[in-house]
Write a protein that holds these residues in place. Structure first.
Motif, PDB file in Angstrom:
ATOM      1  N   TYR A  65       7.235  -3.087  -1.704  1.00 20.62           N
ATOM      2  CA  TYR A  65       7.248  -2.587  -3.083  1.00 20.62           C
ATOM      3  C   TYR A  65       8.653  -2.168  -3.498  1.00 20.62           C
ATOM      4  O   TYR A  65       9.140  -2.570  -4.564  1.00 20.62           O
ATOM      5  CB  TYR A  65       6.283  -1.408  -3.211  1.00 20.62           C
ATOM      6  CG  TYR A  65       6.293  -0.774  -4.579  1.00 20.62           C
ATOM      7  CD1 TYR A  65       5.577  -1.344  -5.630  1.00 20.62           C
ATOM      8  CD2 TYR A  65       7.020   0.389  -4.822  1.00 20.62           C
ATOM      9  CE1 TYR A  65       5.589  -0.769  -6.891  1.00 20.62           C
ATOM     10  CE2 TYR A  65       7.034   0.965  -6.081  1.00 20.62           C
ATOM     11  CZ  TYR A  65       6.325   0.388  -7.114  1.00 20.62           C
ATOM     12  OH  TYR A  65       6.352   0.960  -8.362  1.00 20.62           O
ATOM     13  N   THR A  78      -0.481   2.268   7.204  1.00 21.29           N
ATOM     14  CA  THR A  78       0.058   1.753   5.947  1.00 21.29           C
ATOM     15  C   THR A  78       1.262   2.590   5.517  1.00 21.29           C
ATOM     16  O   THR A  78       1.442   3.728   5.973  1.00 21.29           O
ATOM     17  CB  THR A  78      -1.022   1.794   4.855  1.00 21.29           C
ATOM     18  OG1 THR A  78      -1.468   3.149   4.688  1.00 21.29           O
ATOM     19  CG2 THR A  78      -2.202   0.919   5.229  1.00 21.29           C
ATOM     20  N   ARG A 108       1.849   4.256   2.854  1.00 19.15           N
ATOM     21  CA  ARG A 108       1.526   5.554   2.252  1.00 19.15           C
ATOM     22  C   ARG A 108       1.156   6.599   3.299  1.00 19.15           C
ATOM     23  O   ARG A 108       1.191   7.794   3.024  1.00 19.15           O
ATOM     24  CB  ARG A 108       0.386   5.399   1.249  1.00 19.15           C
ATOM     25  CG  ARG A 108      -0.944   5.074   1.843  1.00 19.15           C
ATOM     26  CD  ARG A 108      -2.072   5.310   0.829  1.00 19.15           C
ATOM     27  NE  ARG A 108      -1.919   4.460  -0.330  1.00 19.15           N
ATOM     28  CZ  ARG A 108      -2.554   3.302  -0.486  1.00 19.15           C
ATOM     29  NH1 ARG A 108      -3.359   2.862   0.469  1.00 19.15           N
ATOM     30  NH2 ARG A 108      -2.385   2.572  -1.565  1.00 19.15           N
ATOM     31  N   GLN A 109       0.789   6.146   4.511  1.00 13.22           N
ATOM     32  CA  GLN A 109       0.443   7.062   5.585  1.00 13.22           C
ATOM     33  C   GLN A 109       1.597   7.315   6.547  1.00 13.22           C
ATOM     34  O   GLN A 109       1.574   8.299   7.283  1.00 13.22           O
ATOM     35  CB  GLN A 109      -0.767   6.515   6.369  1.00 13.22           C
ATOM     36  CG  GLN A 109      -2.021   6.389   5.527  1.00 13.22           C
ATOM     37  CD  GLN A 109      -3.130   5.649   6.247  1.00 13.22           C
ATOM     38  OE1 GLN A 109      -2.879   4.826   7.120  1.00 13.22           O
ATOM     39  NE2 GLN A 109      -4.373   5.948   5.889  1.00 13.22           N
ATOM     40  N   ASP A 160       7.918  -1.629   3.775  1.00 14.86           N
ATOM     41  CA  ASP A 160       7.113  -2.021   2.619  1.00 14.86           C
ATOM     42  C   ASP A 160       7.882  -3.059   1.815  1.00 14.86           C
ATOM     43  O   ASP A 160       9.082  -3.265   2.007  1.00 14.86           O
ATOM     44  CB  ASP A 160       6.800  -0.807   1.741  1.00 14.86           C
ATOM     45  CG  ASP A 160       8.022  -0.321   0.989  1.00 14.86           C
ATOM     46  OD1 ASP A 160       8.134  -0.574  -0.219  1.00 14.86           O
ATOM     47  OD2 ASP A 160       8.887   0.306   1.629  1.00 14.86           O
ATOM     48  N   ALA A 180       0.846  -1.194   0.000  1.00 14.08           N
ATOM     49  CA  ALA A 180       0.000   0.000   0.000  1.00 14.08           C
ATOM     50  C   ALA A 180       0.882   1.245   0.000  1.00 14.08           C
ATOM     51  O   ALA A 180       1.106   1.883   1.032  1.00 14.08           O
ATOM     52  CB  ALA A 180      -0.939  -0.007   1.205  1.00 14.08           C
ATOM     53  N   VAL A 181       1.426   1.585  -1.156  1.00  9.93           N
ATOM     54  CA  VAL A 181       2.358   2.701  -1.286  1.00  9.93           C
ATOM     55  C   VAL A 181       1.841   3.649  -2.368  1.00  9.93           C
ATOM     56  O   VAL A 181       0.939   3.315  -3.134  1.00  9.93           O
ATOM     57  CB  VAL A 181       3.777   2.219  -1.644  1.00  9.93           C
ATOM     58  CG1 VAL A 181       4.316   1.280  -0.584  1.00  9.93           C
ATOM     59  CG2 VAL A 181       3.782   1.532  -2.998  1.00  9.93           C
ATOM     60  N   ASP A 182       2.425   4.826  -2.417  1.00  8.97           N
ATOM     61  CA  ASP A 182       2.163   5.780  -3.479  1.00  8.97           C
ATOM     62  C   ASP A 182       3.481   6.426  -3.885  1.00  8.97           C
ATOM     63  O   ASP A 182       4.549   6.125  -3.317  1.00  8.97           O
ATOM     64  CB  ASP A 182       1.132   6.823  -3.047  1.00  8.97           C
ATOM     65  CG  ASP A 182       1.518   7.533  -1.753  1.00  8.97           C
ATOM     66  OD1 ASP A 182       2.663   7.346  -1.282  1.00  8.97           O
ATOM     67  OD2 ASP A 182       0.695   8.290  -1.212  1.00  8.97           O
ATOM     68  N   THR A 183       3.424   7.312  -4.866  1.00 15.07           N
ATOM     69  CA  THR A 183       4.642   7.927  -5.392  1.00 15.07           C
ATOM     70  C   THR A 183       5.339   8.774  -4.329  1.00 15.07           C
ATOM     71  O   THR A 183       6.572   8.764  -4.225  1.00 15.07           O
ATOM     72  CB  THR A 183       4.298   8.792  -6.611  1.00 15.07           C
ATOM     73  OG1 THR A 183       3.606   7.981  -7.570  1.00 15.07           O
ATOM     74  CG2 THR A 183       5.552   9.359  -7.253  1.00 15.07           C
ATOM     75  N   ARG A 184       4.576   9.481  -3.555  1.00 18.94           N
ATOM     76  CA  ARG A 184       5.165  10.336  -2.515  1.00 18.94           C
ATOM     77  C   ARG A 184       5.938   9.505  -1.496  1.00 18.94           C
ATOM     78  O   ARG A 184       7.045   9.869  -1.091  1.00 18.94           O
ATOM     79  CB  ARG A 184       4.056  11.136  -1.829  1.00 18.94           C
ATOM     80  CG  ARG A 184       4.534  12.064  -0.711  1.00 18.94           C
ATOM     81  CD  ARG A 184       3.382  12.924  -0.210  1.00 18.94           C
ATOM     82  NE  ARG A 184       3.763  13.707   0.946  1.00 18.94           N
ATOM     83  CZ  ARG A 184       3.646  13.290   2.201  1.00 18.94           C
ATOM     84  NH1 ARG A 184       3.140  12.079   2.439  1.00 18.94           N
ATOM     85  NH2 ARG A 184       4.027  14.053   3.198  1.00 18.94           N
ATOM     86  N   TYR A 185       5.355   8.383  -1.096  1.00 23.19           N
ATOM     87  CA  TYR A 185       6.046   7.524  -0.134  1.00 23.19           C
ATOM     88  C   TYR A 185       7.334   6.964  -0.723  1.00 23.19           C
ATOM     89  O   TYR A 185       8.375   6.928  -0.054  1.00 23.19           O
ATOM     90  CB  TYR A 185       5.132   6.382   0.295  1.00 23.19           C
ATOM     91  CG  TYR A 185       5.869   5.281   1.033  1.00 23.19           C
ATOM     92  CD1 TYR A 185       6.157   5.397   2.385  1.00 23.19           C
ATOM     93  CD2 TYR A 185       6.292   4.134   0.361  1.00 23.19           C
ATOM     94  CE1 TYR A 185       6.841   4.405   3.053  1.00 23.19           C
ATOM     95  CE2 TYR A 185       6.982   3.142   1.027  1.00 23.19           C
ATOM     96  CZ  TYR A 185       7.257   3.286   2.372  1.00 23.19           C
ATOM     97  OH  TYR A 185       7.947   2.299   3.030  1.00 23.19           O
ATOM     98  N   VAL A 186       7.285   6.503  -1.971  1.00 19.63           N
ATOM     99  CA  VAL A 186       8.462   5.896  -2.594  1.00 19.63           C
ATOM    100  C   VAL A 186       9.602   6.898  -2.674  1.00 19.63           C
ATOM    101  O   VAL A 186      10.766   6.572  -2.359  1.00 19.63           O
ATOM    102  CB  VAL A 186       8.097   5.343  -3.982  1.00 19.63           C
ATOM    103  CG1 VAL A 186       9.353   4.890  -4.716  1.00 19.63           C
ATOM    104  CG2 VAL A 186       7.116   4.178  -3.857  1.00 19.63           C
TER     105      VAL A 186
END
Length: 301
Positions: free
Chosen positions: A144, A133, A135-136, A142, A100-106
């Motif tokens: 990913y 998660t 992303r939060q 993670d 559960a990731v997004d671009t900002r987290y990566v």
């Protein structure tokens, strides 16, 4: 002898009304189908298929429908059995949590992995006893990034071997299997150490895989610097990525293993348990540069 004028004019009219010449022999030398007579029905087979109810019976036959329904139910049953057996060993919900990731987290996580010294807050946040998660919470582990970094490392390995004229599918497969085996050994050793020392921590198997897989980010950085700047760039990047990864591992595992030191000190457990937990954390961090060097040194010459 010249023909009369009226006979000369009538001849073309008779030729225009005449039909095509009769073909005595068919030319089959070119493999082309024989010339069909004008009265042949070209749409005969199509009309026969439309008039023949056998084609429609394939979809209206009760036996065919029953067979199709049975095959569909059998496929669904097999799918449910596979999912059930897979869920016995791997929790799908937990696996979804680690992806559960997004671009900002990566982007933020990659910056922390390469420049961890500027990061201040390492505490993992919870909501009603459930960790947030990735992303939060950027401190949450993670899978990913380790997965994508592992694939990128394999591709970079193939490129490096190709530049050095040493590429072959066997060598690339050996590098990929060796990198995967090192992760498995590292995770098993970590789990065995925690079990033998009866250390109760918040670390799960997926957590250990994530922390072990973060090394591939440093490996990619090291190999790229080696390919661009030679052996000098390789060793400088190796030193930087190794120190950054060790710092990251110590600060991350400190929030997972070392908080229970006070509980052991106050409890009935042996007094050397806190020291063993500290040794596990430090040994895990120190072991990372060794693996990085082992898996990347042969790619840069």
């Amino acid at each position: 002898m010249d023909l009369p004028h009226h006979v000369y004019q009538a001849a073309p009219k008779q030729r225009g009304r005449a039909g095509p010449p009769t073909v005595l022999f068919e030319d089959t030398s070119s493999g082309a189908p024989a010339m069909r007579t004008p009265g042949y029905n070209m749409a005969g087979p199509a009309n026969e298929m439309q008039g023949d109810p056998a084609g429609n019976n394939l979809f209206t036959d009760p036996m065919a429908n029953a067979a199709m329904m049975y095959g569909s139910s059998l496929a669904n049953t097999g799918k449910d059995m596979v999912n059930k057996e897979f869920s016995r060993f791997v929790s799908v919900n937990k696996l979804k949590y680690f992806f559960a990731v997004d671009t900002r987290y990566v982007l933020k996580k990659l910056m922390i992995l390469l420049f961890p010294y500027t990061h201040q807050d390492w505490e993992v946040r919870y909501h009603r006893d459930t960790p947030l998660t990735p992303r939060q919470d950027v401190n949450a582990p993670d899978l990913y990034i380790p997965t994508m970094a592992f694939i990128t490392y394999i591709l970079l390995t193939g490129m490096a071997l190709g530049i050095q004229q040493r590429f072959s599918p066997e060598v690339l497969g050996l590098c990929a299997s060796t990198a995967l085996v090192w992760i498995i050994i590292e995770v098993l050793v970590m789990l065995l150490s925690l079990y033998l020392l009866t250390v109760h921590s918040d670390l799960s198997t997926f957590d250990l895989i994530a922390y072990s897989g973060y090394k591939y980010v440093g490996m990619i950085f090291t190999v790229l610097c080696g390919l661009l700047f030679g052996s000098d760039g390789y060793y400088v990047a190796l030193a930087w990525s190794s120190c950054a990864l060790m710092f990251f591992i110590v600060r991350s595992l400190k929030m997972k293993i070392l908080p229970s030191i006070s509980h052991d000190t106050m409890g009935t457990g042996p007094s050397n348990k806190p020291q063993f937990r500290l040794y596990i954390t430090v040994a895990t961090a120190v072991f990372q540069p060794i693996i990085i060097y082992w898996l990347t040194s042969h790619l840069v010459r």
